[in-house]
Every structure is written in structure tokens, then in C-alpha cells.
Design a protein around this motif. Structure first.
Motif, PDB file in Angstrom:
ATOM      1  N   TRP A 178     -94.161 -49.757 -59.304  1.00 23.37           N
ATOM      2  CA  TRP A 178     -93.366 -48.904 -60.195  1.00 23.37           C
ATOM      3  C   TRP A 178     -92.134 -48.366 -59.500  1.00 23.37           C
ATOM      4  CZ3 TRP A 178     -93.871 -49.047 -65.233  1.00 23.37           C
ATOM      5  CH2 TRP A 178     -95.084 -49.518 -65.752  1.00 23.37           C
ATOM      6  N   ILE A 179     -92.238 -48.148 -58.159  1.00 18.05           N
ATOM      7  CA  ILE A 179     -91.039 -47.736 -57.415  1.00 18.05           C
ATOM      8  C   ILE A 179     -90.015 -48.865 -57.484  1.00 18.05           C
ATOM      9  CG2 ILE A 179     -90.107 -47.016 -55.192  1.00 18.05           C
ATOM     10  CD1 ILE A 179     -92.873 -46.143 -54.369  1.00 18.05           C
ATOM     11  N   TRP A 180     -90.501 -50.085 -57.331  1.00 18.02           N
ATOM     12  CA  TRP A 180     -89.582 -51.229 -57.311  1.00 18.02           C
ATOM     13  C   TRP A 180     -88.971 -51.480 -58.677  1.00 18.02           C
ATOM     14  CZ3 TRP A 180     -88.244 -51.396 -52.765  1.00 18.02           C
ATOM     15  CH2 TRP A 180     -89.137 -51.398 -51.703  1.00 18.02           C
ATOM     16  N   THR A 181     -89.740 -51.277 -59.747  1.00 18.15           N
ATOM     17  CA  THR A 181     -89.129 -51.480 -61.067  1.00 18.15           C
ATOM     18  C   THR A 181     -87.974 -50.501 -61.234  1.00 18.15           C
ATOM     19  OG1 THR A 181     -90.860 -50.083 -61.982  1.00 18.15           O
ATOM     20  CG2 THR A 181     -91.078 -52.410 -62.369  1.00 18.15           C
ATOM     21  N   GLY A 195     -81.674 -55.677 -49.596  1.00 12.29           N
ATOM     22  CA  GLY A 195     -81.278 -54.818 -48.479  1.00 12.29           C
ATOM     23  C   GLY A 195     -82.062 -53.517 -48.452  1.00 12.29           C
ATOM     24  N   VAL A 196     -82.081 -52.832 -49.586  1.00 12.84           N
ATOM     25  CA  VAL A 196     -82.755 -51.541 -49.652  1.00 12.84           C
ATOM     26  C   VAL A 196     -84.244 -51.696 -49.383  1.00 12.84           C
ATOM     27  CG1 VAL A 196     -83.431 -49.657 -51.186  1.00 12.84           C
ATOM     28  CG2 VAL A 196     -81.079 -50.496 -51.212  1.00 12.84           C
ATOM     29  N   SER A 197     -84.851 -52.743 -49.964  1.00 17.02           N
ATOM     30  CA  SER A 197     -86.298 -52.845 -49.812  1.00 17.02           C
ATOM     31  C   SER A 197     -86.687 -53.177 -48.379  1.00 17.02           C
ATOM     32  CB  SER A 197     -86.872 -53.845 -50.803  1.00 17.02           C
ATOM     33  OG  SER A 197     -86.095 -54.996 -50.834  1.00 17.02           O
ATOM     34  N   MET A 198     -85.851 -53.976 -47.683  1.00 15.67           N
ATOM     35  CA  MET A 198     -86.144 -54.259 -46.285  1.00 15.67           C
ATOM     36  C   MET A 198     -86.066 -52.987 -45.459  1.00 15.67           C
ATOM     37  SD  MET A 198     -87.134 -57.141 -45.651  1.00 15.67           S
ATOM     38  CE  MET A 198     -87.408 -58.630 -46.542  1.00 15.67           C
ATOM     39  N   MET A 199     -85.062 -52.146 -45.788  1.00 19.99           N
ATOM     40  CA  MET A 199     -84.889 -50.896 -45.067  1.00 19.99           C
ATOM     41  C   MET A 199     -86.092 -49.980 -45.238  1.00 19.99           C
ATOM     42  SD  MET A 199     -81.045 -49.534 -45.358  1.00 19.99           S
ATOM     43  CE  MET A 199     -81.528 -48.123 -46.321  1.00 19.99           C
ATOM     44  N   VAL A 200     -86.711 -50.057 -46.403  1.00 15.55           N
ATOM     45  CA  VAL A 200     -87.877 -49.215 -46.659  1.00 15.55           C
ATOM     46  C   VAL A 200     -89.138 -49.858 -46.081  1.00 15.55           C
ATOM     47  CG1 VAL A 200     -89.323 -48.204 -48.453  1.00 15.55           C
ATOM     48  CG2 VAL A 200     -86.839 -48.304 -48.766  1.00 15.55           C
ATOM     49  N   LEU A 201     -89.284 -51.164 -46.317  1.00 15.34           N
ATOM     50  CA  LEU A 201     -90.561 -51.809 -46.020  1.00 15.34           C
ATOM     51  C   LEU A 201     -90.799 -52.036 -44.532  1.00 15.34           C
ATOM     52  CD1 LEU A 201     -90.899 -54.332 -48.941  1.00 15.34           C
ATOM     53  CD2 LEU A 201     -92.358 -52.380 -48.434  1.00 15.34           C
TER      54      LEU A 201
END
Lengths: 276, 320
Positions: A178-181, A195-201
Motif C-alpha cells: 500500500w505504501i508503494w501504490t 530511485g526512491v524505492s532503492m533508497m528506501v529498501l
């Protein structure tokens, strides 16, 4: 003009327009399942998207087992009981970001607008793609388990422990989706999403107890690692697969999942309804 | 019950400080084709997206088939369909899969959806491409499958956003035939286009929009009358004689000529085409040889020049 350019297309189209029943709009369940079917078709037509789900887990498991196994646990085989639940969690949490990629792609390509112009229960698009994602998570989990079993991993928790760990992981990942949606709606391009998801994950999965025990880390880092939700999830998964269920960790994971859905579910729906 | 398919008053949409649509008033009658003509960035797509309930207006009202697009969005969605650059099928799926999916979403059973999909693919000459992914379709096929997807259930009102942009003449003719078939089956079509020729061929009435505002509205005959009935293009053999040729043409046709960037070319709006042969004869009598002349419909650029006093400006399309 004497050349027949269209083979009588206008009459055929007119005939097709006139015929056919006018059905009742699809129910929420039926439209959600239809979108789920679409997610399956996309996996079939674009098998490349399964690359991350199949190759990365295998690569990571092999790499970490044989590179670090000796140093961390004395031998690769002795490292596996520690690593297997961790790498399972890491892999599946990492691929949750594809939820955002899928949604962002749909928006960019105009598919999203097409679907929004239909008289269907709008959230069914999200529910359907989450169904597809769940399939992806299950596939990745199965691959990790098979690879680690081949390497000699024998989980003390047995089949039921492994299944319970995977089930808990799916619940958590469904909630994280749900965060990703929300991000999928908010960010402009699939590249930005990446980019953003790599920074978080990356920090989220590496600053955890996936690979090594937090007690071996400097104090400051250890305190950070201990509050990381991924650490709690790995603790819970490990306890289940080791056959010594840690009730506290399991309940904490379920509570975290509930909170994620409670916060990001309505937020996503609001953004979805008001999208532009 | 309103007698209009679409009625808007002061419809507006701003993106930040950009006013993409800035007070549009439209009255689109039921039946037939209504053309919205304008250059890139004029606000055509933004207007259509608001009418199709995909975008909320920031000002004004819009009533589609008797229902407000904001308050009764769901009712509007059940009656309209949209096809265009910004409302597309899933490129990764095949033609059949896309149509079956849409059929399911419209409420058909699996069997009915398959049957309807086959029927539409046949009608749109796409049976051979049914099992191919839509991203592998040619431009014309792509536009046809997009339209087929919009008539899985026949809509009362169909929005076509630049349906022929980038198509070759044969594919364009096919799309035009499809639009005519839609109309004869009783669907009202709202079509946006950059081409005056297309609006002229298809539309019963045309609204010309520029910078988010309607700057002219009427039948194509009325619009052309306001522009002059045609445009005369002449190329002289010797560019040095162009000024003299312009003087002769202006006095013979009582109009004002435009100097093209090509030093030999002259373009002139003509109110009365009957005077053109005599004017060309005068050029010959004065010993000015012409390599080329033609009398044609005014281009979109000429319509704009006449209506706004400006050439078509090529702004960026406002992102939506």
C-alpha cells in the motif's frame, strides 16, 4: 475514389455496434478478479519481469552463503539456518516495489485513464494488481526455500513452520504494498519510482539482522537495527522456521501490518479517487 | 432532460498557475460529430478529460447527457467511452486479451466477452492480429483496436482524442469510416483534431479553441466564410518579381498577400475564388511566369491567422 480502402469496414463496424446484449456492470469481486487475470497475463507476456523474482534470489542466496558463510558461522552449511529466513524476507520485501512500478506504468501509458473511464468499482484495479503481486511473492519465496533446501538447509520448524513464515511474510508484504501504490501515484516516472524505492529498501533490508546478528554491530547501529521493522519480521520468520515461534515478534509484525494498511490504505484510496 | 449531449459553462482547469482550459462554453447537440479544433497545447485534451470525468474542473460546470460530470460522475461513466492518446489499452496484452478484459469489466460473462471480442476484431479487420501483443500493432491497427475497445458496449457518447494524428492516409480513411459508422448507429461523437480538413470531413459543428478558450464556433461553412473561402498559393519563377506579382494579385483580388519564407512563394486569402483565373491571367500578361499555383481550403494556420491575427503557436502540450 475507386479503390476500396477499407473492405466495407464501415458496414461491418455498424453491424458490430448494433449487436450484442447490454450487460449489468461487473461486480466488485468480478472486476477485481479480471484485473488479477490481467496481472497473470502480464507475467506470461513479459516474463522478464520475473527475472528479479527468480534470478536475484538464487544469486543472493548462493553469494551470501558461500562468501560470508565461512566467516560468519564457521561454514556455509552452518550459516544457512540463520541466513535462509533472512534472505527470504529480504528478497520478498525488495520486490514489493514492483507494485509501484506497475501502477506508475499504467498511469504513464494511459491504461489507467482508460480503466478509470469505465463504470467499474475503481479500487478493483488495485486489488487485482495486489493479487498478481501476491503470486509473485509466493513464487520468490518458493524459489528461496528450494535453493536453500538444495544447499543443505533443514528447517527445524518443518513444513508447517516454513509455510507459517511465508504466510506471515505475505501478510507483511501485502501491507507494505500500500505504501508503494501511494508512491506509484505520487511519483512522475517509473525511473523515479525505482530511485526512491532503492533508497528506501536498501537501508531497510541491510540495516537489519538479515545477514548478521545485531549484537556484533557498533552500539549506535545496533539500536537502529533493533527498531527496524524488517528486523522484527526476520526474528518472527526465523522463530517459525526454527520451530520455536516467538509470539511477541509475530504479534508485532501483525500489528505493524495492520497499521500500514490502516494508514496507507485510505491515503492511497484518497489519492486514487482524486487523481488529477 | 436537456437537448444537448454536452453543455458546459465557463469550464476551466488550472495546473498550478497555468490555465490549460480557461472558461470554455460548449453546446454539443445529440447525434452527429462535434469537432474541437486547435493546435497542440490549446486545451483540447484537458477539456475532453474533464468531460469524461477523468479530471476535475477547477471552475465552471459541465453536464454530459444530462448528468453533472462531478456530482454524477459514475452515471456519466456508464454512458460514455473515451479513446485517445491518454486513454489506451494495455500494450503488453494481445488484442483479444484486451477486448476480453474490457468485456469482463463491462459485465459480460467469460464466454460472452470472448464472443464479443471475436466479433469486434472481425469488424475492425484485426482477426489476424488478435493473438499479437498490442505494442506490435501498426499505428492504424493500434487506433482501430483502441476504438474497438470503446464500443465493447455501445456508448451514447464517444470522445475521440486526435484519432488520426500520425496515421497514413489509408488508415485515416478507415478511422473516418468508423466514426461515420458510429454516428449512423446513433452515438454522438466528440472529436478533437489539429486538422481543419478532418473537422471539415466529419464534423457537423466545430469549435475552434486556442489557449484554453473557444475563439470561434459554427458549421465548417460558417467558419470558412469567416476566413475567406480559400487560400491561393502561387510560386513565381523569378523571386525578384515577387513584389510586383503581389501588387498585381492584391489589386485584382482585393486582399492582402502573405510573403512565405520561400522567396518565390505567395499565399493569399481569397474571398471570391471566381476572380482567381483572371488574376492569374494578369500575372501572365505582365510577363511574370509562375511555376505553381493552387487554390485550396484555408489551412488551420490560416484559420488561426484570420481568427486571432497570429500564426499557430507551437506551445508544449500541457501535461495532464
Amino acid at each position: 475514389m475507386t479503390i476500396d480502402t477499407n473492405g466495407g469496414m464501415d458496414t461491418k463496424v455498424a453491424a458490430a455496434l448494433g449487436s450484442g446484449p447490454r450487460p449489468q456492470p461487473a461486480s466488485a469481486v468480478s472486476s477485481s478478479l479480471t484485473f488479477g487475470w490481467r496481472a497473470l497475463l502480464k507475467i506470461k507476456h513479459v516474463p522478464e519481469q520475473l527475472f528479479d523474482v527468480t534470478m536475484f534470489p538464487i544469486m543472493f542466496t548462493l553469494m551470501f552463503t558461500f562468501i560470508f558463510g565461512g566467516a560468519i558461522a564457521g561454514s556455509p552449511k552452518e550459516y544457512l539456518p540463520y541466513l535462509a529466513p533472512g534472505i527470504l524476507v529480504q528478497t520478498v520485501v525488495m520486490i514489493t516495489m514492483y507494485t509501484a512500478m506497475t501502477i506508475n506504468n499504467d498511469i504513464e501509458k494511459g491504461v489507467f485513464d482508460r480503466i478509470r473511464s469505465l463504470p467499474v468499482w475503481r479500487p478493483s484495479l488495485l486489488v487485482g494488481s495486489l493479487l498478481g503481486d501476491t503470486l509473485r511473492y509466493t513464487m520468490a519465496s518458493s524459489i528461496i526455500i528450494v535453493v536453500t533446501l538444495l544447499l543443505g538447509y533443514r528447517p527445524a520448524g518443518g513444513v508447517s513452520g516454513v509455510v507459517a513464515a511465508i504466510a506471515l511474510l505475505l501478510v507483511f508484504c501485502f501491507s507494505v504494498s500500500w505504501i508503494w501504490t501511494l508512491l506509484g501515484f505520487k511519483l512522475r516516472t517509473p525511473n523515479a519510482v525505482m530511485g526512491v524505492s532503492m533508497m528506501v529498501l536498501f537501508p531497510l533490508t541491510f540495516l537489519s539482522n538479515v545477514f548478521v546478528a545485531p549484537s556484533t554491530m557498533p552500539d549506535v547501529l545496533e539500536s537502529v537495527v533493533k527498531v527496524n521493522p524488517v528486523t522484527v519480521l526476520v526474528d518472527a520468520a526465523r522463530s517459525l522456521m526454527d520451530g520455536t515461534p516467538d509470539g511477541g515478534a509475530i504479534v508485532t509484525v501483525l500489528i505493524m501490518s495492520g497499521v500500514l494498511v490502516a494508514v496507507f490504505g485510505p491515503l492511497t484510496m484518497r489519492v486514487f479517487a482524486n487523481k488529477t | 432532460m436537456t437537448s444537448y449531449a454536452i453543455e458546459t459553462h465557463g469550464l476551466a482547469r488550472a495546473f498550478g498557475s497555468t490555465r490549460a482550459v480557461d472558461g470554455v462554453d460548449l453546446q454539443v447537440p445529440v447525434g452527429g460529430v462535434y469537432g474541437v479544433l486547435g493546435p497542440n497545447g490549446a486545451g483540447k485534451t484537458t477539456t475532453i478529460r474533464m468531460l469524461a470525468t477523468l479530471l476535475k474542473p477547477t471552475g465552471g460546470t459541465a453536464v454530459v447527457l444530462g448528468h453533472d460530470v462531478v456530482a454524477e460522475a459514475a452515471t456519466v461513466r456508464a454512458k460514455v467511452a473515451m479513446t485517445g492518446q491518454f486513454a489506451s489499452l494495455d500494450e503488453d496484452l494481445t488484442g483479444t486479451e484486451n477486448l476480453v478484459m474490457l468485456g469482463r469489466l463491462y459485465g459480460f460473462s467469460w464466454a460472452q466477452a470472448r464472443e464479443r471480442s471475436a466479433e469486434l476484431l472481425e469488424a475492425f479487420d484485426l482477426t489476424e492480429a488478435a493473438g499479437r501483443q498490442v505494442k506490435k500493432y501498426s499505428g492504424g491497427m493500434r487506433r482501430r483496436i483502441d476504438i474497438a475497445g470503446s464500443i465493447v458496449v455501445r456508448p451514447e457518447l464517444m470522445f475521440l482524442d486526435e484519432p488520426t494524428t500520425g496515421l497514413d492516409p489509408r488508415s485515416r480513411n478507415q478511422v473516418w469510416d468508423i466514426v461515420r459508422a458510429l454516428v449512423s448507429a446513433g452515438t454522438t461523437v466528440l472529436l478533437t483534431t489539429q486538422y481543419l480538413d478532418e473537422a471539415d470531413q466529419l464534423a457537423d459543428r466545430i469549435a475552434v479553441i486556442d489557449r484554453g478558450k473557444v475563439i470561434a464556433e459554427g458549421t465548417s461553412g460558417e467558419l470558412k466564410a469567416s476566413v475567406g473561402s480559400g487560400a491561393l498559393h502561387v510560386r513565381v519563377a523569378d523571386p525578384a518579381l515577387r513584389d510586383e506579382a503581389i501588387r498585381l494579385l492584391e489589386s485584382a483580388l482585393s486582399g492582402e498577400a502573405d510573403r512565405g519564407s520561400d522567396p518565390a512563394s505567395i499565399t493569399m486569402r481569397v474571398a471570391d475564388p471566381a476572380g482567381v483565373p483572371a488574376a492569374l491571367a494578369r500575372l501572365r500578361d505582365h510577363g511574370i511566369a509562375t511555376t505553381e499555383f493552387s487554390l485550396g481550403q484555408p489551412s488551420l494556420d490560416e484559420v488561426f491567422l484570420a481568427l486571432t491575427g497570429e500564426h499557430v503557436h507551437d506551445d508544449q502540450e500541457v501535461p495532464a
